[in-house]
Scaffold this motif. Sequence first.
Motif, PDB file in Angstrom:
ATOM      1  N   VAL A 152      -9.738   5.382  -1.515  1.00  0.00           N
ATOM      2  CA  VAL A 152     -10.903   5.685  -0.690  1.00  0.00           C
ATOM      3  C   VAL A 152     -10.506   6.191   0.705  1.00  0.00           C
ATOM      4  CG1 VAL A 152     -12.467   4.101  -1.881  1.00  0.00           C
ATOM      5  CG2 VAL A 152     -11.119   3.264   0.025  1.00  0.00           C
ATOM      6  N   GLN A 196       4.877  14.351  -4.373  1.00  0.00           N
ATOM      7  CA  GLN A 196       4.265  15.641  -4.038  1.00  0.00           C
ATOM      8  C   GLN A 196       4.375  16.030  -2.568  1.00  0.00           C
ATOM      9  OE1 GLN A 196       0.262  14.543  -5.358  1.00  0.00           O
ATOM     10  NE2 GLN A 196      -0.469  14.660  -3.268  1.00  0.00           N
ATOM     11  N   ASP A 253       9.817   8.343  -1.369  1.00  0.00           N
ATOM     12  CA  ASP A 253       9.583   8.789  -2.746  1.00  0.00           C
ATOM     13  C   ASP A 253       9.953  10.255  -2.880  1.00  0.00           C
ATOM     14  OD1 ASP A 253       7.262  10.594  -2.291  1.00  0.00           O
ATOM     15  OD2 ASP A 253       6.205   8.754  -1.759  1.00  0.00           O
ATOM     16  N   SER A 312       8.216  12.057   0.396  1.00  0.00           N
ATOM     17  CA  SER A 312       7.841  11.508   1.708  1.00  0.00           C
ATOM     18  C   SER A 312       8.615  10.229   1.999  1.00  0.00           C
ATOM     19  CB  SER A 312       6.350  11.145   1.740  1.00  0.00           C
ATOM     20  OG  SER A 312       5.573  12.155   1.186  1.00  0.00           O
ATOM     21  N   TYR A 364      -9.491   9.724   5.448  1.00  0.00           N
ATOM     22  CA  TYR A 364      -8.762  10.949   5.071  1.00  0.00           C
ATOM     23  C   TYR A 364      -8.209  10.809   3.652  1.00  0.00           C
ATOM     24  CZ  TYR A 364      -4.917  14.071   4.254  1.00  0.00           C
ATOM     25  OH  TYR A 364      -4.076  14.975   3.649  1.00  0.00           O
ATOM     26  N   ARG A 365      -8.456  11.793   2.827  1.00  0.00           N
ATOM     27  CA  ARG A 365      -7.880  11.855   1.481  1.00  0.00           C
ATOM     28  C   ARG A 365      -7.313  13.248   1.308  1.00  0.00           C
ATOM     29  NH1 ARG A 365      -9.451  10.167  -3.523  1.00  0.00           N
ATOM     30  NH2 ARG A 365      -7.430   9.179  -3.425  1.00  0.00           N
ATOM     31  N   TYR A 410       1.114   9.177  -5.874  1.00  0.00           N
ATOM     32  CA  TYR A 410       1.289  10.582  -5.498  1.00  0.00           C
ATOM     33  C   TYR A 410       2.657  11.155  -5.868  1.00  0.00           C
ATOM     34  CZ  TYR A 410      -2.969   9.351  -3.086  1.00  0.00           C
ATOM     35  OH  TYR A 410      -4.236   8.896  -2.818  1.00  0.00           O
ATOM     36  N   ILE A 428       3.305  15.830   1.649  1.00  0.00           N
ATOM     37  CA  ILE A 428       2.027  16.025   2.341  1.00  0.00           C
ATOM     38  C   ILE A 428       2.091  17.333   3.141  1.00  0.00           C
ATOM     39  CG2 ILE A 428       0.466  15.018   4.089  1.00  0.00           C
ATOM     40  CD1 ILE A 428       1.983  12.286   3.211  1.00  0.00           C
ATOM     41  N   LEU A 466      -8.463   4.617   3.000  1.00  0.00           N
ATOM     42  CA  LEU A 466      -8.420   3.585   4.045  1.00  0.00           C
ATOM     43  C   LEU A 466      -7.024   3.034   4.279  1.00  0.00           C
ATOM     44  CD1 LEU A 466     -11.488   1.195   3.618  1.00  0.00           C
ATOM     45  CD2 LEU A 466     -10.982   2.756   5.487  1.00  0.00           C
ATOM     46  N   GLY A 467      -6.152   3.157   3.244  1.00  0.00           N
ATOM     47  CA  GLY A 467      -4.839   2.511   3.294  1.00  0.00           C
ATOM     48  C   GLY A 467      -4.027   2.853   4.532  1.00  0.00           C
ATOM     49  N   LEU A 468      -3.837   4.146   4.793  1.00  0.00           N
ATOM     50  CA  LEU A 468      -2.983   4.544   5.921  1.00  0.00           C
ATOM     51  C   LEU A 468      -3.661   4.266   7.258  1.00  0.00           C
ATOM     52  CD1 LEU A 468      -1.283   7.835   4.685  1.00  0.00           C
ATOM     53  CD2 LEU A 468      -0.377   5.516   4.739  1.00  0.00           C
ATOM     54  N   TYR A 469      -4.979   4.387   7.291  1.00  0.00           N
ATOM     55  CA  TYR A 469      -5.718   4.084   8.521  1.00  0.00           C
ATOM     56  C   TYR A 469      -5.503   2.603   8.895  1.00  0.00           C
ATOM     57  CZ  TYR A 469      -9.701   2.692  11.380  1.00  0.00           C
ATOM     58  OH  TYR A 469     -10.477   2.136  12.355  1.00  0.00           O
ATOM     59  N   ASN A 514       0.919   4.032  -2.920  1.00  0.00           N
ATOM     60  CA  ASN A 514       0.722   5.464  -2.663  1.00  0.00           C
ATOM     61  C   ASN A 514       1.845   6.276  -3.285  1.00  0.00           C
ATOM     62  OD1 ASN A 514      -1.672   5.316  -1.323  1.00  0.00           O
ATOM     63  ND2 ASN A 514      -0.830   5.521   0.730  1.00  0.00           N
ATOM     64  N   SER A 515       3.080   5.788  -3.112  1.00  0.00           N
ATOM     65  CA  SER A 515       4.221   6.510  -3.700  1.00  0.00           C
ATOM     66  C   SER A 515       4.070   6.581  -5.215  1.00  0.00           C
ATOM     67  CB  SER A 515       5.533   5.814  -3.350  1.00  0.00           C
ATOM     68  OG  SER A 515       5.819   6.016  -1.996  1.00  0.00           O
ATOM     69  N   PHE A 518       7.879   6.999   4.508  1.00  0.00           N
ATOM     70  CA  PHE A 518       7.067   6.308   5.513  1.00  0.00           C
ATOM     71  C   PHE A 518       7.943   5.233   6.154  1.00  0.00           C
ATOM     72  CE2 PHE A 518       3.752   8.333   3.140  1.00  0.00           C
ATOM     73  CZ  PHE A 518       2.739   8.543   4.066  1.00  0.00           C
ATOM     74  N   ASN A 565       0.826  -1.210   0.000  1.00  0.00           N
ATOM     75  CA  ASN A 565       0.000   0.000   0.000  1.00  0.00           C
ATOM     76  C   ASN A 565       0.860   1.259   0.000  1.00  0.00           C
ATOM     77  OD1 ASN A 565      -1.721   2.133   1.710  1.00  0.00           O
ATOM     78  ND2 ASN A 565      -2.988   0.889   0.368  1.00  0.00           N
TER      79      ASN A 565
HETATM   80  P1  ADP Z   1      -5.931   6.816  -0.522  1.00  0.00           P
HETATM   81  O1  ADP Z   1      -4.610   6.651  -1.205  1.00  0.00           O
HETATM   82  O2  ADP Z   1      -6.921   5.782  -0.866  1.00  0.00           O
HETATM   83  O3  ADP Z   1      -6.450   8.214  -0.635  1.00  0.00           O
HETATM   84  P2  ADP Z   1      -4.494   6.438   1.990  1.00  0.00           P
HETATM   85  O4  ADP Z   1      -5.043   6.249   3.352  1.00  0.00           O
HETATM   86  O5  ADP Z   1      -3.563   5.413   1.489  1.00  0.00           O
HETATM   87  O6  ADP Z   1      -5.752   6.615   1.051  1.00  0.00           O
HETATM   88  O7  ADP Z   1      -3.759   7.851   1.950  1.00  0.00           O
HETATM   89  C1  ADP Z   1      -4.424   8.979   2.473  1.00  0.00           C
HETATM   90  C2  ADP Z   1      -3.915  10.252   1.818  1.00  0.00           C
HETATM   91  O8  ADP Z   1      -2.555  10.484   2.195  1.00  0.00           O
HETATM   92  C3  ADP Z   1      -3.917  10.215   0.302  1.00  0.00           C
HETATM   93  O9  ADP Z   1      -5.175  10.599  -0.236  1.00  0.00           O
HETATM   94  C4  ADP Z   1      -2.791  11.223  -0.035  1.00  0.00           C
HETATM   95  O10 ADP Z   1      -3.298  12.537  -0.048  1.00  0.00           O
HETATM   96  C5  ADP Z   1      -1.843  11.126   1.155  1.00  0.00           C
HETATM   97  N1  ADP Z   1      -0.648  10.293   0.845  1.00  0.00           N
HETATM   98  C6  ADP Z   1      -0.440   9.006   1.182  1.00  0.00           C
HETATM   99  N2  ADP Z   1       0.763   8.574   0.775  1.00  0.00           N
HETATM  100  C7  ADP Z   1       1.348   9.619   0.155  1.00  0.00           C
HETATM  101  C8  ADP Z   1       2.614   9.819  -0.503  1.00  0.00           C
HETATM  102  N3  ADP Z   1       3.544   8.866  -0.585  1.00  0.00           N
HETATM  103  N4  ADP Z   1       2.874  11.062  -1.017  1.00  0.00           N
HETATM  104  C9  ADP Z   1       1.959  12.066  -0.917  1.00  0.00           C
HETATM  105  N5  ADP Z   1       0.743  11.938  -0.319  1.00  0.00           N
HETATM  106  C10 ADP Z   1       0.439  10.738   0.204  1.00  0.00           C
END
Ligand code: ADP
Length: 330
Positions: free
Chosen positions: A271, A227, A224, A299, A242-243, A200, A229, A273-276, A196-197, A301, A192
Amino acid sequence: MSVRGSLVAVGGGGVFILILLGILYATDQQHLLAYALIGLIVVFGSASVLLWITRLEQETRRLDELDHLKSEFVSRVSHELRTPLTTIKALTRLLRRGGVSEEKQREYLETISIECDRQIDLILNLLDLSRIEGGVFRLAMERVEVADVVTSCVKAETAAAERRAHTLRVEPIENVPPVRADANHLRRVISNLIENSIKYTPDGGLITLSADAGANQVAIRVTDNGQGIPKEDLPILFDKFYRGRPVVPLMAGEVASTNEELLEDANMSGVGLGLYLARDVMRRMGGQISVETEVGKGSTFTLQLPIWTAEISEKIASEVKENAKATAGS
Ligand code: ADP
């Protein structure tokens, strides 16, 4: 006038009339005290009702926000489920009609497979969410080799990274001891983060995976140059649903339309949910997730997990025995 305004008017008016009555009719000190006391009671009464109304308003606002988030979530999930199905259906129709070159057939089948994986991921996330909320989420803790998990995630995500012209690199993972984790769930958390990387980071980015060991813990990092956060979003980054707002900067020489496409991409898929889920699962595994980020720069992680020790091994063996006994006895 609002309820709050009426209350202030009634409270203020009451106190004013009482002061006036006190000045006009109070014949001695005792009467004056009585009027003052009644005035105080009116002030405190109005203040407590005001406080109660403010709390009620705050709670209503919170519930409204939650309600809004939930309906947004439902429409996003429906969109995320419908989009891949539409693609799969269209490509299947083309393949069934025939007359498609072998190269195109391979390409279509590859896309169908990717869209199926996207659906499976989303459904697994939704199932995890419902298990967590229902209190029936279970992990199978075991001895996990970090290099194996990282390599398998990178292998699974390489094609997706290539489609966005990203370089997906793994730094040598040497002398990193095994960790205590649920291998499947750890794999999903790392995948996940990589996804995300990929999402974004503007096309042609660099995504690096690395791992190193501390005294009791192993850290796995996904970095990565995307962009990033915004700082003000960090306190809610790991919240459910959160998005982020898309903050994709234009790259040198890039035309606006390309960036808009990227914006749309970042905006549409996912949607929230990934980070949650990642944070929840990491905590349940006795670890944690953290982030270092800068808008426009990228970013990192970091996942931290306890190192597997003989003591942990014994503890898990006895837990398994206890569970087996409990199951046999029930
Ligand atoms: P989703 O990707 O489905 O929106 P996530 O819970 O995985 O949900 O991520 C939440 C939010 O965190 C994303 O909508 C994005 O704005 C931000 N995000 C996550 N990972 C990254 C990243 N590597 N670089 C920039 N923003 C990120």
